[in-house]
Design a protein around this motif. Structure first.
Motif, PDB file in Angstrom:
ATOM      1  N   ALA A   1     -15.878   8.005   7.348  1.00 17.10           N
ATOM      2  CA  ALA A   1     -16.910   9.046   7.398  1.00 17.10           C
ATOM      3  C   ALA A   1     -18.018   8.814   6.373  1.00 17.10           C
ATOM      4  N   GLY A   2     -17.877   7.759   5.570  1.00 16.28           N
ATOM      5  CA  GLY A   2     -18.939   7.411   4.634  1.00 16.28           C
ATOM      6  C   GLY A   2     -18.727   7.856   3.204  1.00 16.28           C
ATOM      7  N   ALA A   3     -17.557   8.377   2.881  1.00 13.53           N
ATOM      8  CA  ALA A   3     -17.290   8.769   1.498  1.00 13.53           C
ATOM      9  C   ALA A   3     -17.303   7.531   0.609  1.00 13.53           C
ATOM     10  N   ALA A   4     -17.742   7.705  -0.611  1.00 12.22           N
ATOM     11  CA  ALA A   4     -17.792   6.599  -1.565  1.00 12.22           C
ATOM     12  C   ALA A   4     -16.378   6.143  -1.910  1.00 12.22           C
ATOM     13  N   ALA A   5     -16.185   4.837  -1.915  1.00 13.20           N
ATOM     14  CA  ALA A   5     -14.850   4.275  -2.184  1.00 13.20           C
ATOM     15  C   ALA A   5     -14.322   4.714  -3.536  1.00 13.20           C
ATOM     16  N   VAL A   6     -15.177   4.828  -4.538  1.00  8.44           N
ATOM     17  CA  VAL A   6     -14.725   5.239  -5.864  1.00  8.44           C
ATOM     18  C   VAL A   6     -14.165   6.662  -5.817  1.00  8.44           C
ATOM     19  N   ASP A   7     -14.787   7.539  -5.044  1.00  4.04           N
ATOM     20  CA  ASP A   7     -14.291   8.910  -4.912  1.00  4.04           C
ATOM     21  C   ASP A   7     -12.992   8.947  -4.114  1.00  4.04           C
ATOM     22  N   VAL A   8     -12.917   8.124  -3.086  1.00  8.49           N
ATOM     23  CA  VAL A   8     -11.711   8.077  -2.254  1.00  8.49           C
ATOM     24  C   VAL A   8     -10.542   7.499  -3.039  1.00  8.49           C
ATOM     25  N   ALA A   9     -10.777   6.468  -3.850  1.00  7.53           N
ATOM     26  CA  ALA A   9      -9.707   5.905  -4.672  1.00  7.53           C
ATOM     27  C   ALA A   9      -9.204   6.922  -5.689  1.00  7.53           C
ATOM     28  N   ALA A  10     -10.100   7.734  -6.215  1.00 12.20           N
ATOM     29  CA  ALA A  10      -9.685   8.774  -7.163  1.00 12.20           C
ATOM     30  C   ALA A  10      -8.858   9.852  -6.468  1.00 12.20           C
ATOM     31  N   LYS A  11      -9.207  10.166  -5.235  1.00  9.05           N
ATOM     32  CA  LYS A  11      -8.483  11.188  -4.473  1.00  9.05           C
ATOM     33  C   LYS A  11      -7.167  10.656  -3.922  1.00  9.05           C
ATOM     34  N   PHE A  12      -7.159   9.379  -3.502  1.00  8.60           N
ATOM     35  CA  PHE A  12      -5.983   8.732  -2.914  1.00  8.60           C
ATOM     36  C   PHE A  12      -5.674   7.445  -3.680  1.00  8.60           C
ATOM     37  N   PRO A  13      -5.178   7.544  -4.907  1.00  4.75           N
ATOM     38  CA  PRO A  13      -4.977   6.333  -5.724  1.00  4.75           C
ATOM     39  C   PRO A  13      -3.920   5.370  -5.183  1.00  4.75           C
ATOM     40  N   THR A  14      -3.133   5.788  -4.223  1.00  4.41           N
ATOM     41  CA  THR A  14      -2.148   4.873  -3.635  1.00  4.41           C
ATOM     42  C   THR A  14      -2.696   4.132  -2.426  1.00  4.41           C
ATOM     43  N   SER A  15      -3.956   4.353  -2.089  1.00  2.00           N
ATOM     44  CA  SER A  15      -4.568   3.744  -0.911  1.00  2.00           C
ATOM     45  C   SER A  15      -5.037   2.319  -1.184  1.00  2.00           C
ATOM     46  N   SER A  16      -4.380   1.347  -0.591  1.00  3.91           N
ATOM     47  CA  SER A  16      -4.846  -0.040  -0.714  1.00  3.91           C
ATOM     48  C   SER A  16      -6.225  -0.205  -0.090  1.00  3.91           C
ATOM     49  N   LEU A  17      -6.494   0.552   0.957  1.00  2.00           N
ATOM     50  CA  LEU A  17      -7.783   0.438   1.633  1.00  2.00           C
ATOM     51  C   LEU A  17      -8.935   0.816   0.706  1.00  2.00           C
ATOM     52  N   ALA A  18      -8.788   1.901  -0.038  1.00  2.00           N
ATOM     53  CA  ALA A  18      -9.847   2.311  -0.965  1.00  2.00           C
ATOM     54  C   ALA A  18     -10.054   1.244  -2.040  1.00  2.00           C
ATOM     55  N   TRP A  19      -8.948   0.695  -2.566  1.00  2.00           N
ATOM     56  CA  TRP A  19      -9.051  -0.353  -3.577  1.00  2.00           C
ATOM     57  C   TRP A  19      -9.664  -1.620  -2.987  1.00  2.00           C
ATOM     58  N   ALA A  20      -9.366  -1.910  -1.735  1.00  2.00           N
ATOM     59  CA  ALA A  20      -9.954  -3.084  -1.077  1.00  2.00           C
ATOM     60  C   ALA A  20     -11.468  -2.941  -0.973  1.00  2.00           C
ATOM     61  N   GLU A  21     -11.918  -1.755  -0.606  1.00  7.84           N
ATOM     62  CA  GLU A  21     -13.369  -1.511  -0.518  1.00  7.84           C
ATOM     63  C   GLU A  21     -14.033  -1.753  -1.880  1.00  7.84           C
ATOM     64  N   LEU A  22     -13.426  -1.226  -2.933  1.00  3.41           N
ATOM     65  CA  LEU A  22     -13.968  -1.422  -4.282  1.00  3.41           C
ATOM     66  C   LEU A  22     -13.943  -2.894  -4.679  1.00  3.41           C
ATOM     67  N   ALA A  23     -12.838  -3.568  -4.383  1.00  2.00           N
ATOM     68  CA  ALA A  23     -12.703  -4.981  -4.748  1.00  2.00           C
ATOM     69  C   ALA A  23     -13.720  -5.848  -4.021  1.00  2.00           C
TER      70      ALA A  23
END
Length: 135
Positions: A26-48
């Protein structure tokens, strides 16, 4: 009497849907999503991936390592025994596989050869399709 095919190898590991996926889509910023879902590999992948693309290799390495370890935890909770297929074709597996790919690339960039080779081999052993798609 039940017969097992000893040549078939371990079963595929299929991870559950990542709750972060919908927010990222939906376009949420990966940094915000990683903070909300710190166990999400997908959010960390986006940041990486973003960090690697911007030349921030150490950040990419750190983000990818975090997502990789979160993914290993989830794989183990879903029956993975330390080896066996983690198919790219199953979309919830992609966050982990993407982290593994970036970890290998970032390791290579900082001349950590053993880690880069381990990641490349692990990725190819887990999913040849992912290895090809992410190279």
């Amino acid at each position: 009497m039940e017969l097992n095919n000893l040549l078939s190898g371990p079963p595929e590991t299929l991870l559950p849907v990542d709750p972060a996926a919908a927010e990222l889509a939906a376009g949420a910023a990966a940094v915000d999503v990683a903070a909300k879902f710190p166990t999400s590999s997908l959010a960390w992948a986006e940041l990486a991936e973003a960090a690697l693309a911007d030349g921030r290799t150490i950040e990419a390495y750190a983000y990818a390592r975090t997502g990789y370890h979160r993914g290993l935890d989830l794989l183990r909770r879903n029956g993975w025994k330390g080896h066996g297929p983690v198919p790219w074709e199953h979309e919830p597996n992609r966050g982990f596989l993407r982290c593994l790919a970036v970890l290998g690339k970032a390791a290579a960039a900082i001349d950590e050869k053993d880690e880069a080779e381990r990641c490349t081999t692990f990725l190819r052993d887990s999913s040849p399709t992912a290895a090809d798609a992410l190279s």
